[in-house]
Write a protein that holds these residues in place. Structure first.
Motif, short mmCIF file in Angstrom:
data_model
loop_
_atom_site.label_atom_id
_atom_site.label_comp_id
_atom_site.label_asym_id
_atom_site.label_seq_id
_atom_site.Cartn_x
_atom_site.Cartn_y
_atom_site.Cartn_z
N UNK A 154 62.01 36.86 34.76
CA UNK A 154 61.49 36.59 35.82
C UNK A 154 60.85 37.70 36.27
N UNK A 155 59.63 38.06 36.64
CA UNK A 155 58.87 39.31 37.00
C UNK A 155 58.89 39.75 38.48
N UNK A 156 59.76 38.87 39.10
CA UNK A 156 59.89 39.07 40.57
C UNK A 156 61.42 39.73 40.53
N UNK A 157 61.81 40.33 41.75
CA UNK A 157 63.09 40.65 41.95
C UNK A 157 63.95 39.72 42.60
N UNK A 158 64.93 39.59 42.02
CA UNK A 158 65.63 38.45 42.52
C UNK A 158 67.11 39.00 43.16
N UNK A 159 67.74 38.09 44.01
CA UNK A 159 69.04 38.38 44.34
C UNK A 159 70.31 37.10 44.25
N UNK A 160 71.22 36.93 44.90
CA UNK A 160 72.38 36.14 44.56
C UNK A 160 73.07 36.26 45.80
N UNK A 170 81.10 39.76 50.87
CA UNK A 170 80.83 40.40 49.17
C UNK A 170 79.96 39.59 48.24
N UNK A 171 79.47 38.43 48.99
CA UNK A 171 78.86 37.50 47.73
C UNK A 171 77.37 38.09 47.45
N UNK A 172 76.62 38.96 48.02
CA UNK A 172 75.51 39.36 47.64
C UNK A 172 75.61 40.37 46.59
N UNK A 173 74.39 40.31 45.61
CA UNK A 173 74.31 41.10 44.64
C UNK A 173 74.10 42.68 45.18
N UNK A 174 74.78 43.59 44.74
CA UNK A 174 74.67 45.03 45.25
C UNK A 174 73.39 45.52 45.54
N UNK A 175 72.41 45.16 44.70
CA UNK A 175 71.04 45.56 44.71
C UNK A 175 70.10 44.38 44.28
N UNK A 176 68.66 44.27 44.44
CA UNK A 176 68.09 43.41 43.81
C UNK A 176 68.02 43.44 42.28
N UNK A 177 67.80 42.41 41.65
CA UNK A 177 67.88 42.47 40.08
C UNK A 177 66.28 42.09 39.62
N UNK A 178 66.08 43.34 39.03
CA UNK A 178 64.84 43.71 38.33
C UNK A 178 64.59 42.88 37.05
N UNK A 179 63.54 42.47 36.59
CA UNK A 179 63.40 41.95 35.30
C UNK A 179 63.94 42.76 34.07
N UNK A 180 65.22 42.33 33.35
CA UNK A 180 65.64 42.97 32.65
C UNK A 180 66.99 43.59 32.87
N UNK A 181 67.20 43.44 34.19
CA UNK A 181 68.26 44.05 34.66
C UNK A 181 69.43 43.26 35.11
N UNK A 182 70.69 43.90 35.37
CA UNK A 182 71.88 43.22 35.67
C UNK A 182 72.46 43.92 36.82
N UNK A 183 72.96 42.97 37.64
CA UNK A 183 73.54 43.26 39.03
C UNK A 183 75.02 42.56 39.08
N UNK A 184 75.97 43.09 39.99
CA UNK A 184 77.07 42.27 40.23
C UNK A 184 77.28 41.91 41.68
N UNK A 185 77.90 40.96 42.12
CA UNK A 185 78.46 40.87 43.49
C UNK A 185 79.62 41.88 43.71
N UNK A 186 79.98 41.91 45.01
CA UNK A 186 81.57 42.37 44.96
C UNK A 186 82.40 41.50 44.75
N UNK A 187 83.66 41.79 45.03
CA UNK A 187 84.88 40.83 44.85
C UNK A 187 84.65 39.64 45.89
#
Length: 93
Positions: A26-32, A51-68
């Motif tokens: 996806x060419x847009x930044x996304x979150x969770x 803690x359920x938000x991703x710690x940063x927006x997720x850019x194309x080709x990127x990986x992010x994690x939520x908190x615990x």
């Protein structure tokens, strides 16, 4: 897939989780973010599971994690808070 997540439903047991979010194409930044199903019509910024938000927006080709995230028995929904996406179900039993 633009506008949706690949995993439409999760069945989990109660416990602590950290969610890994991958933006493959996806060419847009996304979150969770996760909220209780009963709060689906409440602003997610006010009703999100801690803690359920991703710690940063997720850019194309990127990986992010939520908190615990601690999920107790019940029904939850997850979605992207940045773009219009469906709300996907998490069932915790």
């Amino acid at each position: 897939t633009e506008g949706q997540f690949e995993t439409p439903k999760l069945n989990l047991t109660p416990g602590k989780y950290q969610f890994r979010v991958v933006n493959k194409h996806v060419d847009k930044e996304l979150g969770f973010v996760i909220q209780k199903e009963e709060d689906k019509d409440v602003d997610v910024m006010k009703s999100a599971v801690p803690n359920s938000f991703t710690t940063a927006s997720v850019k194309k080709g990127d990986v992010q994690y939520t908190g615990g995230v601690e999920l107790k028995e019940g029904n939850y929904l997850y979605a992207c808070p940045l773009n219009p996406t469906p709300q996907y179900k998490i069932i915790v039993r």
